[in-house]
Every structure is written in structure tokens, then in C-alpha cells.
Design a protein around this motif. Structure first.
Motif, PDB file in Angstrom:
ATOM      1  N   ARG A  55       0.842  -1.211   0.000  1.00 15.59           N
ATOM      2  CA  ARG A  55       0.000   0.000   0.000  1.00 15.59           C
ATOM      3  C   ARG A  55       0.872   1.254   0.000  1.00 15.59           C
ATOM      4  O   ARG A  55       0.573   2.236  -0.679  1.00 15.59           O
ATOM      5  CB  ARG A  55      -0.922  -0.021   1.218  1.00 15.59           C
ATOM      6  CG  ARG A  55      -1.903   1.139   1.255  1.00 15.59           C
ATOM      7  CD  ARG A  55      -2.880   0.977   2.425  1.00 15.59           C
ATOM      8  NE  ARG A  55      -4.003   1.855   2.319  1.00 15.59           N
ATOM      9  CZ  ARG A  55      -4.039   3.102   2.809  1.00 15.59           C
ATOM     10  NH1 ARG A  55      -3.007   3.589   3.450  1.00 15.59           N
ATOM     11  NH2 ARG A  55      -5.123   3.849   2.669  1.00 15.59           N
ATOM     12  N   THR A  56       1.952   1.218   0.773  1.00 22.25           N
ATOM     13  CA  THR A  56       2.884   2.351   0.802  1.00 22.25           C
ATOM     14  C   THR A  56       3.490   2.556  -0.577  1.00 22.25           C
ATOM     15  O   THR A  56       3.550   3.686  -1.078  1.00 22.25           O
ATOM     16  CB  THR A  56       3.983   2.114   1.856  1.00 22.25           C
ATOM     17  OG1 THR A  56       3.365   1.997   3.135  1.00 22.25           O
ATOM     18  CG2 THR A  56       4.996   3.241   1.871  1.00 22.25           C
ATOM     19  N   TRP A  57       3.947   1.470  -1.205  1.00 23.12           N
ATOM     20  CA  TRP A  57       4.500   1.549  -2.556  1.00 23.12           C
ATOM     21  C   TRP A  57       3.483   2.121  -3.545  1.00 23.12           C
ATOM     22  O   TRP A  57       3.822   2.972  -4.370  1.00 23.12           O
ATOM     23  CB  TRP A  57       4.967   0.168  -3.027  1.00 23.12           C
ATOM     24  CG  TRP A  57       6.397  -0.098  -2.690  1.00 23.12           C
ATOM     25  CD1 TRP A  57       6.874  -0.902  -1.705  1.00 23.12           C
ATOM     26  CD2 TRP A  57       7.537   0.472  -3.330  1.00 23.12           C
ATOM     27  NE1 TRP A  57       8.244  -0.883  -1.704  1.00 23.12           N
ATOM     28  CE2 TRP A  57       8.681  -0.039  -2.697  1.00 23.12           C
ATOM     29  CE3 TRP A  57       7.706   1.362  -4.386  1.00 23.12           C
ATOM     30  CZ2 TRP A  57       9.965   0.310  -3.072  1.00 23.12           C
ATOM     31  CZ3 TRP A  57       9.000   1.714  -4.760  1.00 23.12           C
ATOM     32  CH2 TRP A  57      10.103   1.189  -4.104  1.00 23.12           C
ATOM     33  N   LEU A  58       2.252   1.661  -3.463  1.00 29.72           N
ATOM     34  CA  LEU A  58       1.207   2.130  -4.373  1.00 29.72           C
ATOM     35  C   LEU A  58       1.029   3.636  -4.271  1.00 29.72           C
ATOM     36  O   LEU A  58       1.079   4.354  -5.276  1.00 29.72           O
ATOM     37  CB  LEU A  58      -0.126   1.425  -4.078  1.00 29.72           C
ATOM     38  CG  LEU A  58      -1.348   1.980  -4.830  1.00 29.72           C
ATOM     39  CD1 LEU A  58      -1.196   1.762  -6.331  1.00 29.72           C
ATOM     40  CD2 LEU A  58      -2.628   1.372  -4.300  1.00 29.72           C
ATOM     41  N   PHE A  59       0.854   4.131  -3.044  1.00 25.64           N
ATOM     42  CA  PHE A  59       0.561   5.555  -2.893  1.00 25.64           C
ATOM     43  C   PHE A  59       1.784   6.435  -3.094  1.00 25.64           C
ATOM     44  O   PHE A  59       1.663   7.557  -3.602  1.00 25.64           O
ATOM     45  CB  PHE A  59      -0.154   5.822  -1.566  1.00 25.64           C
ATOM     46  CG  PHE A  59      -1.600   5.433  -1.637  1.00 25.64           C
ATOM     47  CD1 PHE A  59      -2.528   6.245  -2.264  1.00 25.64           C
ATOM     48  CD2 PHE A  59      -2.033   4.217  -1.140  1.00 25.64           C
ATOM     49  CE1 PHE A  59      -3.855   5.881  -2.379  1.00 25.64           C
ATOM     50  CE2 PHE A  59      -3.368   3.827  -1.243  1.00 25.64           C
ATOM     51  CZ  PHE A  59      -4.275   4.659  -1.872  1.00 25.64           C
ATOM     52  N   LEU A  60       2.976   5.943  -2.757  1.00 25.94           N
ATOM     53  CA  LEU A  60       4.182   6.722  -3.057  1.00 25.94           C
ATOM     54  C   LEU A  60       4.432   6.751  -4.567  1.00 25.94           C
ATOM     55  O   LEU A  60       4.890   7.773  -5.105  1.00 25.94           O
ATOM     56  CB  LEU A  60       5.390   6.170  -2.306  1.00 25.94           C
ATOM     57  CG  LEU A  60       5.366   6.389  -0.795  1.00 25.94           C
ATOM     58  CD1 LEU A  60       6.615   5.795  -0.146  1.00 25.94           C
ATOM     59  CD2 LEU A  60       5.237   7.869  -0.446  1.00 25.94           C
ATOM     60  N   THR A  61       4.112   5.664  -5.254  1.00 23.49           N
ATOM     61  CA  THR A  61       4.231   5.643  -6.715  1.00 23.49           C
ATOM     62  C   THR A  61       3.239   6.617  -7.347  1.00 23.49           C
ATOM     63  O   THR A  61       3.601   7.403  -8.238  1.00 23.49           O
ATOM     64  CB  THR A  61       4.009   4.219  -7.259  1.00 23.49           C
ATOM     65  OG1 THR A  61       5.022   3.364  -6.708  1.00 23.49           O
ATOM     66  CG2 THR A  61       4.070   4.181  -8.775  1.00 23.49           C
ATOM     67  N   LEU A  62       1.994   6.579  -6.894  1.00 29.75           N
ATOM     68  CA  LEU A  62       1.001   7.524  -7.405  1.00 29.75           C
ATOM     69  C   LEU A  62       1.411   8.967  -7.126  1.00 29.75           C
ATOM     70  O   LEU A  62       1.261   9.851  -7.984  1.00 29.75           O
ATOM     71  CB  LEU A  62      -0.379   7.229  -6.807  1.00 29.75           C
ATOM     72  CG  LEU A  62      -1.039   5.925  -7.268  1.00 29.75           C
ATOM     73  CD1 LEU A  62      -2.303   5.653  -6.449  1.00 29.75           C
ATOM     74  CD2 LEU A  62      -1.343   5.966  -8.755  1.00 29.75           C
ATOM     75  N   SER A  63       1.944   9.220  -5.935  1.00 27.69           N
ATOM     76  CA  SER A  63       2.418  10.552  -5.584  1.00 27.69           C
ATOM     77  C   SER A  63       3.570  10.973  -6.498  1.00 27.69           C
ATOM     78  O   SER A  63       3.626  12.117  -6.960  1.00 27.69           O
ATOM     79  CB  SER A  63       2.866  10.583  -4.119  1.00 27.69           C
ATOM     80  OG  SER A  63       3.406  11.835  -3.792  1.00 27.69           O
ATOM     81  N   GLY A  64       4.474  10.045  -6.768  1.00 24.28           N
ATOM     82  CA  GLY A  64       5.591  10.344  -7.669  1.00 24.28           C
ATOM     83  C   GLY A  64       5.121  10.658  -9.078  1.00 24.28           C
ATOM     84  O   GLY A  64       5.631  11.580  -9.721  1.00 24.28           O
ATOM     85  N   ALA A 100       2.169  11.848  -9.901  1.00 25.13           N
ATOM     86  CA  ALA A 100       1.510  13.159  -9.840  1.00 25.13           C
ATOM     87  C   ALA A 100       2.544  14.284  -9.758  1.00 25.13           C
ATOM     88  O   ALA A 100       2.388  15.327 -10.409  1.00 25.13           O
ATOM     89  CB  ALA A 100       0.556  13.212  -8.645  1.00 25.13           C
ATOM     90  N   THR A 101       3.600  14.069  -8.982  1.00 29.82           N
ATOM     91  CA  THR A 101       4.664  15.071  -8.880  1.00 29.82           C
ATOM     92  C   THR A 101       5.323  15.297 -10.234  1.00 29.82           C
ATOM     93  O   THR A 101       5.529  16.439 -10.657  1.00 29.82           O
ATOM     94  CB  THR A 101       5.729  14.633  -7.852  1.00 29.82           C
ATOM     95  OG1 THR A 101       5.121  14.538  -6.569  1.00 29.82           O
ATOM     96  CG2 THR A 101       6.891  15.613  -7.793  1.00 29.82           C
ATOM     97  N   GLY A 102       5.645  14.200 -10.927  1.00 26.98           N
ATOM     98  CA  GLY A 102       6.265  14.325 -12.242  1.00 26.98           C
ATOM     99  C   GLY A 102       5.380  15.075 -13.219  1.00 26.98           C
ATOM    100  O   GLY A 102       5.847  15.957 -13.950  1.00 26.98           O
ATOM    101  N   ALA A 103       4.107  14.742 -13.237  1.00 26.94           N
ATOM    102  CA  ALA A 103       3.173  15.438 -14.124  1.00 26.94           C
ATOM    103  C   ALA A 103       3.084  16.917 -13.758  1.00 26.94           C
ATOM    104  O   ALA A 103       3.068  17.789 -14.638  1.00 26.94           O
ATOM    105  CB  ALA A 103       1.794  14.781 -14.053  1.00 26.94           C
ATOM    106  N   SER A 104       3.047  17.206 -12.464  1.00 25.12           N
ATOM    107  CA  SER A 104       2.997  18.595 -12.003  1.00 25.12           C
ATOM    108  C   SER A 104       4.239  19.362 -12.452  1.00 25.12           C
ATOM    109  O   SER A 104       4.140  20.495 -12.934  1.00 25.12           O
ATOM    110  CB  SER A 104       2.868  18.621 -10.478  1.00 25.12           C
ATOM    111  OG  SER A 104       2.971  19.937  -9.995  1.00 25.12           O
ATOM    112  N   TRP A 105       5.406  18.749 -12.292  1.00 27.23           N
ATOM    113  CA  TRP A 105       6.648  19.421 -12.684  1.00 27.23           C
ATOM    114  C   TRP A 105       6.710  19.689 -14.176  1.00 27.23           C
ATOM    115  O   TRP A 105       7.139  20.763 -14.609  1.00 27.23           O
ATOM    116  CB  TRP A 105       7.855  18.599 -12.258  1.00 27.23           C
ATOM    117  CG  TRP A 105       8.101  18.575 -10.786  1.00 27.23           C
ATOM    118  CD1 TRP A 105       7.430  19.258  -9.811  1.00 27.23           C
ATOM    119  CD2 TRP A 105       9.097  17.805 -10.119  1.00 27.23           C
ATOM    120  NE1 TRP A 105       7.948  18.943  -8.578  1.00 27.23           N
ATOM    121  CE2 TRP A 105       8.973  18.053  -8.746  1.00 27.23           C
ATOM    122  CE3 TRP A 105      10.062  16.907 -10.552  1.00 27.23           C
ATOM    123  CZ2 TRP A 105       9.796  17.458  -7.796  1.00 27.23           C
ATOM    124  CZ3 TRP A 105      10.887  16.315  -9.601  1.00 27.23           C
ATOM    125  CH2 TRP A 105      10.750  16.599  -8.247  1.00 27.23           C
TER     126      TRP A 105
END
Length: 144
Positions: A68-77, A79-84
Motif C-alpha cells: 500500500r505504501t509503494w502504491l501511494f508513493l508511486t502515485l504521488s511520484g 503526480a509530482t512528475g506530471a505537475s513538474w
């Protein structure tokens, strides 16, 4: 920062560094593709943060993390990449003094998403401040 307001100091520092990010990026984007600039920036972040985690003794086996941690950190990453990518493209063609405040519409969206998905309940005073940020973004979005 053990006090209950310690988060505020860290948040102010985050805002200061975010402001420098916009200024330095706008200058650094001259004569370079925005996507390539984002890649270079990402390599710098990985190197600096990797060194910081290692030298402060915070490194641990990432494979031991729960799925679950991997899933949400991956999704966060992601989203961060898309934002950047979007942020750097906006900086490339727009003025930093306009792009950065509009980017902060994320503040309004975070409050709405935190309300909907995390059960957070901002006070009336806090919603008023969030609405003011939203109003500021609308003002910036309209041309004269």
C-alpha cells in the motif's frame, strides 16, 4: 520543531524554496526544452536527497515497505512528475509572477480533496482563507 506549530515553520520554508524554484527555473529555462530541464532538475533532486538520506542514517530497505505504501508513493511520484512537467512548460511560456500563483490553486484542491478523501474538516476561518487563494487565482487568470 517539537511544538504544535512546528509544521508552520517547515511550511514557510517550503514556500520560500518553492519561490526560489520558480525564479531559478525561469532563468534556467532559457535556451532549453522544458521537459529536458525537468529531467535535469529531477537528477539533481535524486542526488541531493539520496545523499541526505544516506548521510543522516535514514536509509532502510525499500523492499520491506508494505505494498500500500509503494502504491501511494508511486502515485504521488507520478503526480509530482506530471505537475513538474506542466509547471516547467508554463514557466517556459509565461511569467513566473503569474505562473507560480496559479500553480498554488493546488492549495484549494488539496483542501477539497482532504475534505473528501481524508475526512479533514477545516474551520470556517480556514475555508475563508482557502477561498481567498482561489479568488486570487481567478483574478490572475483573467486578462484585461
Amino acid at each position: 520543531m517539537a511544538s504544535s506549530n512546528g509544521w508552520f515553520v517547515w511550511a514557510l520554508l517550503s514556500a520560500m524554496f518553492a519561490a526560489f524554484t520558480a525564479i531559478f527555473a525561469k532563468i534556467g529555462l532559457e535556451g532549453i526544452d522544458s521537459d529536458y530541464a525537468t529531467l535535469i532538475r529531477t537528477f539533481v533532486i535524486i542526488a541531493v536527497l539520496g545523499g541526505f538520506v544516506y548521510f543522516t542514517g535514514k536509509w532502510s530497505n525499500p523492499l520491506a515497505l508494505p505494498p500500500r505504501t509503494w502504491l501511494f508513493l508511486t502515485l504521488s511520484g507520478l503526480a509530482t512528475g506530471a505537475s513538474w512537467v506542466c509547471y516547467f512548460r508554463a514557466l517556459k511560456i509565461g511569467e513566473a509572477s503569474k505562473v507560480a500563483p496559479v500553480d498554488k490553486l493546488s492549495l484549494v484542491l488539496v483542501a477539497i480533496f482532504a475534505f473528501a478523501f481524508l475526512g479533514e474538516r477545516p474551520s470556517l476561518r480556514e475555508w475563508f482563507g482557502i477561498a481567498m487563494v482561489g479568488a486570487g487565482v481567478i483574478v490572475l487568470g483573467f486578462k484585461r
